[in-house]
Design an enzyme around this catalytic site. Sequence first.
Site, PDB file in Angstrom:
ATOM      1  N   HIS A  41       0.859  -1.265   0.126  1.00  0.00           N
ATOM      2  CA  HIS A  41      -0.096   0.185   0.038  1.00  0.00           C
ATOM      3  C   HIS A  41       0.826   1.209  -0.033  1.00  0.00           C
ATOM      4  O   HIS A  41       0.192   2.522  -0.114  1.00  0.00           O
ATOM      5  CB  HIS A  41      -1.010  -0.132   1.391  1.00  0.00           C
ATOM      6  CG  HIS A  41      -2.027  -1.058   1.248  1.00  0.00           C
ATOM      7  ND1 HIS A  41      -1.850  -2.468   1.556  1.00  0.00           N
ATOM      8  CD2 HIS A  41      -3.412  -0.888   0.569  1.00  0.00           C
ATOM      9  CE1 HIS A  41      -3.133  -2.894   1.478  1.00  0.00           C
ATOM     10  NE2 HIS A  41      -3.964  -2.011   0.663  1.00  0.00           N
ATOM     11  N   HIS A  48      -2.826  -5.618  -5.864  1.00  0.00           N
ATOM     12  CA  HIS A  48      -3.016  -6.734  -5.382  1.00  0.00           C
ATOM     13  C   HIS A  48      -4.589  -7.166  -5.190  1.00  0.00           C
ATOM     14  O   HIS A  48      -5.357  -6.337  -5.511  1.00  0.00           O
ATOM     15  CB  HIS A  48      -2.585  -6.614  -3.860  1.00  0.00           C
ATOM     16  CG  HIS A  48      -3.118  -5.371  -3.086  1.00  0.00           C
ATOM     17  ND1 HIS A  48      -2.651  -4.127  -3.350  1.00  0.00           N
ATOM     18  CD2 HIS A  48      -4.092  -5.328  -2.179  1.00  0.00           C
ATOM     19  CE1 HIS A  48      -3.174  -3.361  -2.625  1.00  0.00           C
ATOM     20  NE2 HIS A  48      -4.087  -4.106  -1.927  1.00  0.00           N
ATOM     21  N   CYS A  83     -14.601  -4.752   3.699  1.00  0.00           N
ATOM     22  CA  CYS A  83     -13.833  -5.051   2.716  1.00  0.00           C
ATOM     23  C   CYS A  83     -12.361  -5.455   3.253  1.00  0.00           C
ATOM     24  O   CYS A  83     -12.060  -5.448   4.422  1.00  0.00           O
ATOM     25  CB  CYS A  83     -13.420  -3.651   1.973  1.00  0.00           C
ATOM     26  SG  CYS A  83     -13.101  -2.363   2.855  1.00  0.00           S
ATOM     27  N   HIS A  85      -8.561  -8.022   2.188  1.00  0.00           N
ATOM     28  CA  HIS A  85      -7.703  -8.794   1.285  1.00  0.00           C
ATOM     29  C   HIS A  85      -7.744 -10.511   1.676  1.00  0.00           C
ATOM     30  O   HIS A  85      -7.539 -10.774   2.691  1.00  0.00           O
ATOM     31  CB  HIS A  85      -6.339  -8.241   1.606  1.00  0.00           C
ATOM     32  CG  HIS A  85      -6.109  -6.732   1.385  1.00  0.00           C
ATOM     33  ND1 HIS A  85      -6.259  -5.976   2.361  1.00  0.00           N
ATOM     34  CD2 HIS A  85      -5.957  -6.106   0.311  1.00  0.00           C
ATOM     35  CE1 HIS A  85      -6.133  -4.715   2.213  1.00  0.00           C
ATOM     36  NE2 HIS A  85      -6.060  -4.629   0.656  1.00  0.00           N
ATOM     37  N   GLU A 103     -15.253  -9.014  11.497  1.00  0.00           N
ATOM     38  CA  GLU A 103     -15.541  -7.536  11.731  1.00  0.00           C
ATOM     39  C   GLU A 103     -17.046  -7.306  12.397  1.00  0.00           C
ATOM     40  O   GLU A 103     -17.143  -6.469  13.188  1.00  0.00           O
ATOM     41  CB  GLU A 103     -15.450  -6.829  10.455  1.00  0.00           C
ATOM     42  CG  GLU A 103     -14.172  -6.733   9.865  1.00  0.00           C
ATOM     43  CD  GLU A 103     -13.815  -5.656   8.706  1.00  0.00           C
ATOM     44  OE1 GLU A 103     -15.018  -5.052   8.655  1.00  0.00           O
ATOM     45  OE2 GLU A 103     -12.834  -5.896   8.250  1.00  0.00           O
ATOM     46  N   TYR A 119      -8.795  -0.608  -9.617  1.00  0.00           N
ATOM     47  CA  TYR A 119      -8.672   0.860  -9.613  1.00  0.00           C
ATOM     48  C   TYR A 119      -7.428   1.151  -8.648  1.00  0.00           C
ATOM     49  O   TYR A 119      -6.424   0.398  -8.308  1.00  0.00           O
ATOM     50  CB  TYR A 119      -9.606   1.432  -8.421  1.00  0.00           C
ATOM     51  CG  TYR A 119      -9.956   0.618  -7.157  1.00  0.00           C
ATOM     52  CD1 TYR A 119      -9.274   0.817  -6.105  1.00  0.00           C
ATOM     53  CD2 TYR A 119     -11.171  -0.201  -7.095  1.00  0.00           C
ATOM     54  CE1 TYR A 119      -9.501   0.065  -5.048  1.00  0.00           C
ATOM     55  CE2 TYR A 119     -11.194  -0.843  -6.056  1.00  0.00           C
ATOM     56  CZ  TYR A 119     -10.538  -0.644  -5.010  1.00  0.00           C
ATOM     57  OH  TYR A 119     -10.863  -1.449  -3.662  1.00  0.00           O
ATOM     58  N   GLU A 130      -4.370   2.615  -2.899  1.00  0.00           N
ATOM     59  CA  GLU A 130      -4.960   1.340  -3.122  1.00  0.00           C
ATOM     60  C   GLU A 130      -4.860   1.106  -4.503  1.00  0.00           C
ATOM     61  O   GLU A 130      -5.410   1.666  -5.320  1.00  0.00           O
ATOM     62  CB  GLU A 130      -6.574   1.493  -2.570  1.00  0.00           C
ATOM     63  CG  GLU A 130      -6.780   1.822  -1.043  1.00  0.00           C
ATOM     64  CD  GLU A 130      -6.711   0.203  -0.654  1.00  0.00           C
ATOM     65  OE1 GLU A 130      -6.099  -0.696  -1.098  1.00  0.00           O
ATOM     66  OE2 GLU A 130      -6.757   0.348   0.639  1.00  0.00           O
ATOM     67  N   GLU A 132      -5.776  -2.088  -6.258  1.00  0.00           N
ATOM     68  CA  GLU A 132      -6.654  -3.184  -6.256  1.00  0.00           C
ATOM     69  C   GLU A 132      -7.266  -3.825  -7.550  1.00  0.00           C
ATOM     70  O   GLU A 132      -8.080  -2.911  -8.162  1.00  0.00           O
ATOM     71  CB  GLU A 132      -7.508  -2.964  -5.004  1.00  0.00           C
ATOM     72  CG  GLU A 132      -6.548  -2.664  -3.901  1.00  0.00           C
ATOM     73  CD  GLU A 132      -7.701  -2.670  -2.633  1.00  0.00           C
ATOM     74  OE1 GLU A 132      -6.960  -3.238  -1.150  1.00  0.00           O
ATOM     75  OE2 GLU A 132      -8.845  -2.379  -2.643  1.00  0.00           O
ATOM     76  N   TRP A 175     -12.280   4.510  -2.096  1.00  0.00           N
ATOM     77  CA  TRP A 175     -12.719   3.606  -2.791  1.00  0.00           C
ATOM     78  C   TRP A 175     -14.252   3.395  -3.028  1.00  0.00           C
ATOM     79  O   TRP A 175     -14.579   2.580  -3.732  1.00  0.00           O
ATOM     80  CB  TRP A 175     -12.064   2.088  -2.820  1.00  0.00           C
ATOM     81  CG  TRP A 175     -12.186   1.660  -1.194  1.00  0.00           C
ATOM     82  CD1 TRP A 175     -13.462   1.016  -0.893  1.00  0.00           C
ATOM     83  CD2 TRP A 175     -11.500   1.974   0.019  1.00  0.00           C
ATOM     84  NE1 TRP A 175     -13.386   0.697   0.387  1.00  0.00           N
ATOM     85  CE2 TRP A 175     -12.184   1.255   0.935  1.00  0.00           C
ATOM     86  CE3 TRP A 175     -10.342   2.375   0.352  1.00  0.00           C
ATOM     87  CZ2 TRP A 175     -11.816   0.905   2.467  1.00  0.00           C
ATOM     88  CZ3 TRP A 175      -9.957   2.508   1.374  1.00  0.00           C
ATOM     89  CH2 TRP A 175     -10.426   1.927   2.578  1.00  0.00           C
TER      90      TRP A 175
END
Length: 197
Positions: A41, A48, A83, A85, A103, A119, A130, A132, A175
Amino acid sequence: MPITPATAANSSQNGAAEAILLELVDEDGTTIGTAEKLSAHQAPGRLHRAFSVFLFDEQGRLLLQRRALGKYHSPGVWSNTCCGHPYPGEAPFAAAARRVSEELGVSPSLMAEAGTVRYNHPDPASGLVEQEFNHLFVGMVQSPLRPDPEEVGETAFVTPEELLVRHEQGPFSAWFMTVLDAARPAIKELTGPNAGW
């Protein structure tokens, strides 16, 4: 956390924090390697794999979360339901379901793939980027939320009209609008024409 082949490779048995690895991908989303999360990042960012989840209640309202103030990236801003990874080798769908549970303390229902979007969004506040290849998912939430306060500062269910007002008031993740717009066709299919998405 349940131990799977992907999570076993990203957890420590002695309690020491280990580096979190992300999957680096090419422009087609093919895995080409791994990188430590923070380094991926840091500007200019490395492309990624990521995921974004949009969950709705029975009235067709979108569940938003305000990221906890202790988050290293985009703390205190509103964003989509969840959101994150996938771990290297972890399927995006499995990662999305895992993180919703971690979460928000719920299991999504009727969760389905909603396409991908690529993006590049710098975050002016942190200087992080970001870059991604993001897998999108939509679904329903039908159980009471039990948010983890280290991850989630606040939650809200919003109609499209309420979202516009909140978005004008801000702040939202860099994002958010990109992933929301990319997921809209699947959101409309899930929520129906009367929900207004």
